[in-house]
Scaffold this active site. Structure first.
Site, mmCIF file in Angstrom:
data_model
loop_
_atom_site.group_PDB
_atom_site.id
_atom_site.type_symbol
_atom_site.label_atom_id
_atom_site.label_comp_id
_atom_site.label_asym_id
_atom_site.label_seq_id
_atom_site.Cartn_x
_atom_site.Cartn_y
_atom_site.Cartn_z
ATOM 1 N NE ARG A 22 -5.592 0.314 9.333
ATOM 2 C CZ ARG A 22 -4.358 -0.170 8.947
ATOM 3 N NH1 ARG A 22 -3.852 -1.193 9.114
ATOM 4 N NH2 ARG A 22 -3.306 0.707 8.537
ATOM 5 N NE ARG A 44 5.417 0.811 10.265
ATOM 6 C CZ ARG A 44 4.204 0.499 9.501
ATOM 7 N NH1 ARG A 44 4.258 0.814 8.338
ATOM 8 N NH2 ARG A 44 3.446 -0.047 10.139
ATOM 9 N NE ARG A 53 1.374 -3.990 11.781
ATOM 10 C CZ ARG A 53 2.632 -4.010 10.979
ATOM 11 N NH1 ARG A 53 3.820 -4.338 11.681
ATOM 12 N NH2 ARG A 53 2.752 -3.247 9.881
ATOM 13 N NE ARG A 64 7.353 -1.807 6.490
ATOM 14 C CZ ARG A 64 6.092 -1.915 6.959
ATOM 15 N NH1 ARG A 64 5.406 -1.420 5.782
ATOM 16 N NH2 ARG A 64 5.430 -2.122 7.855
ATOM 17 C CE LYS A 109 -2.121 -1.189 3.824
ATOM 18 N NZ LYS A 109 -1.431 -2.542 4.359
HETATM 19 P P1 AP5 Z 1 4.745 -1.540 2.148
HETATM 20 O O1 AP5 Z 1 4.408 -0.935 0.952
HETATM 21 O O2 AP5 Z 1 5.478 -0.953 3.202
HETATM 22 O O3 AP5 Z 1 3.548 -2.430 2.633
HETATM 23 P P2 AP5 Z 1 2.016 -1.796 3.379
HETATM 24 O O4 AP5 Z 1 0.926 -2.529 2.717
HETATM 25 O O5 AP5 Z 1 1.997 -0.308 3.343
HETATM 26 O O6 AP5 Z 1 2.102 -2.417 4.832
HETATM 27 P P3 AP5 Z 1 2.110 -1.654 6.306
HETATM 28 O O7 AP5 Z 1 2.696 -2.833 7.221
HETATM 29 O O8 AP5 Z 1 2.473 -0.294 6.318
HETATM 30 O O9 AP5 Z 1 0.690 -1.758 6.630
HETATM 31 P P4 AP5 Z 1 -0.190 -1.573 7.758
HETATM 32 O O10 AP5 Z 1 -1.348 -1.500 7.542
HETATM 33 O O11 AP5 Z 1 0.001 -2.595 9.034
HETATM 34 O O12 AP5 Z 1 0.629 -0.267 8.448
HETATM 35 P P5 AP5 Z 1 -0.131 1.226 8.666
HETATM 36 O O13 AP5 Z 1 1.175 2.310 8.861
HETATM 37 O O14 AP5 Z 1 -1.111 1.552 7.961
HETATM 38 O O15 AP5 Z 1 5.700 -2.939 1.724
HETATM 39 C C1 AP5 Z 1 6.246 -3.612 2.577
HETATM 40 C C2 AP5 Z 1 7.634 -4.112 2.389
HETATM 41 O O16 AP5 Z 1 7.498 -5.057 1.297
HETATM 42 C C3 AP5 Z 1 8.486 -2.991 1.953
HETATM 43 O O17 AP5 Z 1 9.818 -3.229 2.475
HETATM 44 C C4 AP5 Z 1 8.465 -2.776 0.603
HETATM 45 O O18 AP5 Z 1 9.616 -2.435 -0.095
HETATM 46 C C5 AP5 Z 1 8.167 -4.388 0.336
HETATM 47 N N1 AP5 Z 1 7.403 -4.742 -1.295
HETATM 48 C C6 AP5 Z 1 6.357 -3.863 -1.479
HETATM 49 N N2 AP5 Z 1 5.835 -4.338 -2.590
HETATM 50 C C7 AP5 Z 1 6.583 -5.401 -2.825
HETATM 51 C C8 AP5 Z 1 6.725 -6.596 -4.055
HETATM 52 N N3 AP5 Z 1 5.595 -6.232 -4.891
HETATM 53 N N4 AP5 Z 1 7.602 -7.346 -4.240
HETATM 54 C C9 AP5 Z 1 8.397 -7.178 -3.303
HETATM 55 N N5 AP5 Z 1 8.711 -6.551 -2.086
HETATM 56 C C10 AP5 Z 1 7.675 -5.439 -1.891
HETATM 57 O O19 AP5 Z 1 -0.547 1.150 10.413
HETATM 58 C C11 AP5 Z 1 0.202 0.930 11.346
HETATM 59 C C12 AP5 Z 1 -0.630 1.020 12.672
HETATM 60 O O20 AP5 Z 1 -1.327 2.299 12.582
HETATM 61 C C13 AP5 Z 1 -2.028 0.288 12.561
HETATM 62 O O21 AP5 Z 1 -1.366 -1.222 13.373
HETATM 63 C C14 AP5 Z 1 -2.817 0.719 13.879
HETATM 64 O O22 AP5 Z 1 -2.119 0.442 15.130
HETATM 65 C C15 AP5 Z 1 -2.798 2.211 13.310
HETATM 66 N N6 AP5 Z 1 -3.719 2.411 12.298
HETATM 67 C C16 AP5 Z 1 -3.480 2.753 11.071
HETATM 68 N N7 AP5 Z 1 -4.743 2.939 10.413
HETATM 69 C C17 AP5 Z 1 -5.481 2.897 11.468
HETATM 70 C C18 AP5 Z 1 -7.132 2.927 11.199
HETATM 71 N N8 AP5 Z 1 -7.552 3.363 10.248
HETATM 72 N N9 AP5 Z 1 -7.623 2.662 12.574
HETATM 73 C C19 AP5 Z 1 -7.091 2.174 13.619
HETATM 74 N N10 AP5 Z 1 -5.586 2.285 13.724
HETATM 75 C C20 AP5 Z 1 -4.994 2.555 12.548
HETATM 76 MG MG MG Z 2 2.275 1.060 4.959
#
Ligand code: AP5
Ligand code: MG
Length: 211
Positions: free
Chosen positions: A89, A156, A167, A123, A14
């Site tokens: 979410r 992170r 998660r 990552r 994402k």
């Molecule tokens: P990356 O692009 O970083 O993946 P991502 O889908 O963004 O995964 P996240 O871990 O950021 O998602 P998340 O939903 O847990 O975190 P968020 O910050 O939103 O890619 C991952 C890795 O793979 C990278 O190293 C990349 O280079 C590699 N990669 C990507 N594509 C690839 C490919 N095709 N092939 C190979 N490698 C690849 O949320 C964090 C926290 O915030 C949550 O746990 C929660 O506590 C809070 N939070 C956020 N939103 C909410 C909400 N709406 N409600 C309540 N709490 C919330």
């Molecule tokens: Mg992300």
């Protein structure tokens, strides 16, 4: 107006694809996790509230998150649309979102849990703006330094295997069922996330070239 949601499990890309899509369509990229992390870094009340939830890999309570997103999407740069990563979410968050904006596309990027675990372990994200890298699959030009803004790269706090498992569990229980909500509204575009980053990107571009 384009209201684009990026949807998929942890590590699906994402953040990686969101950066490209936002630059290509010239729409602001709004990442809930990045907003929380920058508030944690600067020690705001919102950051203090969110920190424990994020470290444990749990969701921050809806009343806090919904209000934060409502305020962000009301800013003038979102007038022509937005790319939203990390919200909604849960069905409750989706219902809140529809009270204050319009969604036109949900991009559902799917990968297996095993692939998520492999990707998250290596990552790296930049301290200043949360730009995303991978040690092997998407390395920066200079090790440990962000290509975009020169800030240091780090892991992170919630990228431990324990927090990641939690998660993923919350994703499958609370977030994935939302797909039905959006499928009924015919807003879902399914993308295979287990392909090279460049191929996932061309699949995403194709959606906007034809629709
Ligand atoms: P990356 O692009 O970083 O993946 P991502 O889908 O963004 O995964 P996240 O871990 O950021 O998602 P998340 O939903 O847990 O975190 P968020 O910050 O939103 O890619 C991952 C890795 O793979 C990278 O190293 C990349 O280079 C590699 N990669 C990507 N594509 C690839 C490919 N095709 N092939 C190979 N490698 C690849 O949320 C964090 C926290 O915030 C949550 O746990 C929660 O506590 C809070 N939070 C956020 N939103 C909410 C909400 N709406 N409600 C309540 N709490 C919330
Ligand atoms: Mg992300």
């Amino acid at each position: 107006m384009r209201g684009i949601l990026l949807f998929g499990p942890q590590g699906s890309g994402k953040g990686t694809q969101g950066e490209k899509l936002s630059a290509w369509l010239q729409l602001p990229l709004v990442v809930t996790g990045n907003i929380f992390r920058s508030n944690i870094k600067s020690g705001t009340a919102l950051g203090q509230l969110a920190q424990g939830y994020i470290q444990r890999g749990e969701l921050v309570p809806d009343e806090v998150t919904n209000q934060m997103i409502q305020q962000r999407l009301a800013e003038p740069d979102c007038v022509n649309g937005f790319v939203l990563d990390g919200f909604p979410r849960s069905v409750a968050q989706a219902e809140a979102l529809h009270n204050f904006t319009t969604v036109t596309h949900l991009l559902h990027i799917s990968i297996s849990d095993a692939e998520a675990v492999r990707r998250i372990a290596e990552r790296r994200t930049c301290v200043a703006n949360g730009h995303v890298y991978h040690v092997l699959y998407n390395p920066p030009k200079q090790a440990g330094v962000c290509d975009s803004d020169g800030s240091p790269l780090q892991q992170r706090e919630d990228d431990t295997e324990t927090a990641l498992r939690r998660r993923l569990d919350i994703y499958h229980r609370a977030t994935e069922p939302l797909l039905n909500y959006y499928r009924q509204r015919q807003l879902v575009f399914d993308i295979n996330g287990e392909q090279l980053i460049a191929k996932v990107w061309t699949d995403i571009q194709a959606i906007f070239q034809t629709v």
